[in-house]
Scaffold this motif. Structure first.
Motif, mmCIF file in Angstrom:
data_model
loop_
_atom_site.group_PDB
_atom_site.id
_atom_site.type_symbol
_atom_site.label_atom_id
_atom_site.label_comp_id
_atom_site.label_asym_id
_atom_site.label_seq_id
_atom_site.Cartn_x
_atom_site.Cartn_y
_atom_site.Cartn_z
ATOM 1 N N VAL A 1 -1.882 -3.726 -13.364
ATOM 2 C CA VAL A 1 -0.595 -3.267 -12.853
ATOM 3 C C VAL A 1 -0.810 -2.055 -11.948
ATOM 4 N N PHE A 2 0.098 -1.896 -10.985
ATOM 5 C CA PHE A 2 0.081 -0.737 -10.095
ATOM 6 C C PHE A 2 1.386 0.010 -10.314
ATOM 7 N N ILE A 3 1.303 1.165 -10.974
ATOM 8 C CA ILE A 3 2.492 1.880 -11.416
ATOM 9 C C ILE A 3 2.280 3.388 -11.295
ATOM 10 N N SER B 1 0.811 -1.220 0.000
ATOM 11 C CA SER B 1 0.000 0.000 0.000
ATOM 12 C C SER B 1 0.847 1.274 0.000
ATOM 13 N N MET B 2 2.130 1.172 0.423
ATOM 14 C CA MET B 2 3.021 2.330 0.414
ATOM 15 C C MET B 2 4.143 2.145 -0.591
ATOM 16 N N THR C 1 3.435 8.478 -6.273
ATOM 17 C CA THR C 1 2.094 7.920 -6.178
ATOM 18 C C THR C 1 1.844 6.925 -7.306
ATOM 19 N N GLN C 2 1.237 5.785 -6.941
ATOM 20 C CA GLN C 2 0.911 4.745 -7.912
ATOM 21 C C GLN C 2 -0.608 4.635 -8.071
ATOM 22 N N ASN D 1 0.137 3.920 -2.832
ATOM 23 C CA ASN D 1 -0.399 3.041 -3.878
ATOM 24 C C ASN D 1 -1.923 3.209 -3.845
ATOM 25 N N ARG D 2 -2.399 4.285 -4.440
ATOM 26 C CA ARG D 2 -3.740 4.802 -4.180
ATOM 27 C C ARG D 2 -4.874 3.823 -4.437
#
Length: 407
Positions: free
Chosen positions: A213-215, A19-20, A142-143, A320-321
């Motif tokens: 994906v988280f980017i 999450s971070m 921020t992702q 990781n919003r």
């Protein structure tokens, strides 16, 4: 002695979730200062050292006794929580154990984007504090969540292309999930690092060509440019039951608020609109009996339309919003839930390295550039300084031993 150090001075923690991500990585081992914000004197003083909630090896045997509850007492600190501080706190809505004391709730770590007295809004993914956009920082990356899908004109994508995309995401330590079809035609969404293990149990999985994906925005632009021949990027918000759940609103995790974050001493006029935000504070965090009768508010049996807050409150969010359960879901964090401030990363393990190709890549299981780094300056490692210090201590001890032998 170790227990006293952990409770009042400094305590080790690990980061288990993403999450971070970017600021704090899964596998980071941290030292968290209790002194910066002031150590929280244990509300539950009867506990087994080094056991936070339950005794290891048991199902739910608590490692503490609620026989004595001291309430909220905090020693003086040398700073207050500021906007964008990373904070360790007790998860306010931890309900896994009934009637759990607030100091025994699960430990969470998030970024404090709003402090007591702020009015917070999120507009098109940007955070606004008191009507002004929150300042950016190179340390805050921020992702967001994106879907990667085959182009509309690509009815078939070669397995080698899909495999190359999977390898690209793994090799670059991008948190990614793939959508697969099993031999029994079941649809499964799996983290890429878990695919091989899953195939050993159920057989070959066929990729649908869809990935989550988280980017960061910068990473998205680079990937999009490299993959545009075969794939397109889509942004889709995951629907969440946002705070306050009792209020019927059309907020999203990208467009949220405005919401006022209470501070100690604030007196607000209660009405049918704002009671949704502050009811839990009045009832649970500040331990009052709250009732609504005939459209009137009763606090501890007395009719009133005002309330004075007894504590400061904070608004915590993950960098990781779209992959963070935070204040947008469960609301405010009371000051008595604040545990401490992460100050130092002494070790960082990249568990994803074992999925990479090549011995050199697999040795990257240790993130060498993150060893002995501070939270304020994560780009500078003090590992060499630490090793030199250890060598000097060893040489001094050896010299003293030789001198004593000669005497």
């Amino acid at each position: 002695a170790a227990t006293i150090i952990h409770v009042f001075f400094i305590q080790p923690f690990t980061i288990p979730t993403s999450s971070m991500e970017k600021s704090m990585l899964v596998g980071d081992f941290l030292l968290v200062s209790k002194m910066n914000y002031g150590a929280n004197i244990p509300n539950t003083p009867l506990f087994i050292p080094f056991m936070h909630q339950k005794i290891p090896g048991t199902l739910n045997t608590p490692s503490y006794s609620k026989l004595i509850q001291l309430g909220y007492n905090r020693l003086p600190g040398f700073q207050t929580i500021q906007n964008n501080d990373i904070v360790v706190f007790n998860f306010p809505v931890d309900t896994l154990i009934p009637n759990i004391p607030f100091d025994k709730k699960m430990n969470y770590v998030k970024r404090c984007v709003g402090i007591a007295g702020d009015t917070l809004s999120i507009i098109n993914k940007d955070i606004y504090i008191n009507g002004e956009i929150a300042p950016s920082s190179k340390n805050i990356q921020t992702q967001f969540q994106y879907w990667i899908r085959p182009n509309a004109n690509k009815t078939f994508i070669q397995p080698s292309v899909l495999k190359n995309l999977e390898n690209l995401l793994i090799e670059n330590d991008i948190e990614a999930y793939g959508k697969y079809i099993s031999t029994k035609n079941y649809i499964e969404v799996l983290k890429l690092s878990q695919k091989k293990k899953r195939e050993k149990n159920i057989g070959i999985l066929k990729s649908t060509g869809e990935f989550i994906v988280f980017i960061t925005e910068e990473e998205k632009n680079v990937l999009e440019k490299n993959l545009q021949k075969w794939f397109t990027f889509h942004e889709e918000e995951t629907t969440k039951n946002l705070f306050p759940k009792s209020l019927n609103h059309n907020w999203t995790s990208n467009d949220y608020g405005p919401i006022y974050i209470p501070k100690r001493g604030d007196v607000i006029s209660l009405n049918e609109d704002n009671i949704h935000f502050y009811k839990k504070i009045i009832e649970d965090y500040e331990d009052n009996l709250f009732e609504i009768k005939n459209n009137q508010f009763y606090i501890n049996g007395k009719i009133t339309n005002q309330y004075e807050f007894q504590m400061n409150y904070y608004w915590m969010m993950g960098d990781n919003r779209h992959n963070s359960e935070d204040s947008r879901v469960w609301g405010f964090v009371p000051e008595n839930h604040v545990v401490g401030k992460p100050i130092f990363t002494w070790l960082s393990l990249n568990y994803n390295a074992i999925n990479k190709k090549g011995i050199k890549a697999k040795l990257g299981i240790i993130r060498w550039d993150k060893l002995f780094t501070t939270m304020n300056n994560p780009d500078k490692s003090y590992a060499i300084h630490f090793l030199i210090f250890i060598v000097i201590i060893k040489l001094i001890n050896r010299y003293r031993a030789m001198k004593n032998t000669n005497n």
